[in-house]
Design a protein around this motif. Sequence first.
Motif: not given
Length: 147
Positions: A85-105, A107-111
Amino acid sequence: MLIPARMSEAEEQRWVTVMLDKLAAQESKRVLGDAELTERAERLSAQYFGGRARPASVRWVTNQNTRWGSCTPAEGSIRLSHRLQGMPEYVVDYVLCHELAHLLVPGHGPDFWRLLESYPRTERARGYLEGVVAADRLPHVPGARGE
Ligand SMILES: [Zn+2]
């Protein structure tokens, strides 16, 4: 801006970036509610993952100090650390995208990282978060404030 001594040039650059981002963040400090967070995650999924990641709920949690975000793919639930909270929007969006990607894949492999490449600020956001962690670990140096 006072820069602690004994930083390498790369660390220093990252630190300056973090400080500038913090200043920018202070101007838009309004914290999103959980419903807004969920909406935001849905928008990001539509924009970067063709809507394939389906977040059922996104909420802030305060008991998560070693991870920025986590998710339970079976439920589609995503949790974000209140430390974002209080960090720039693009950082929060990145963490959201990161977790969204985990809904699909899992682990942290190349995919996984290939999927995240569609979010254009991944590298910058990771640098920012690394900078926050590094800044947290800076020792307090007596006299460093020119006392
Ligand atoms: Zn992850």
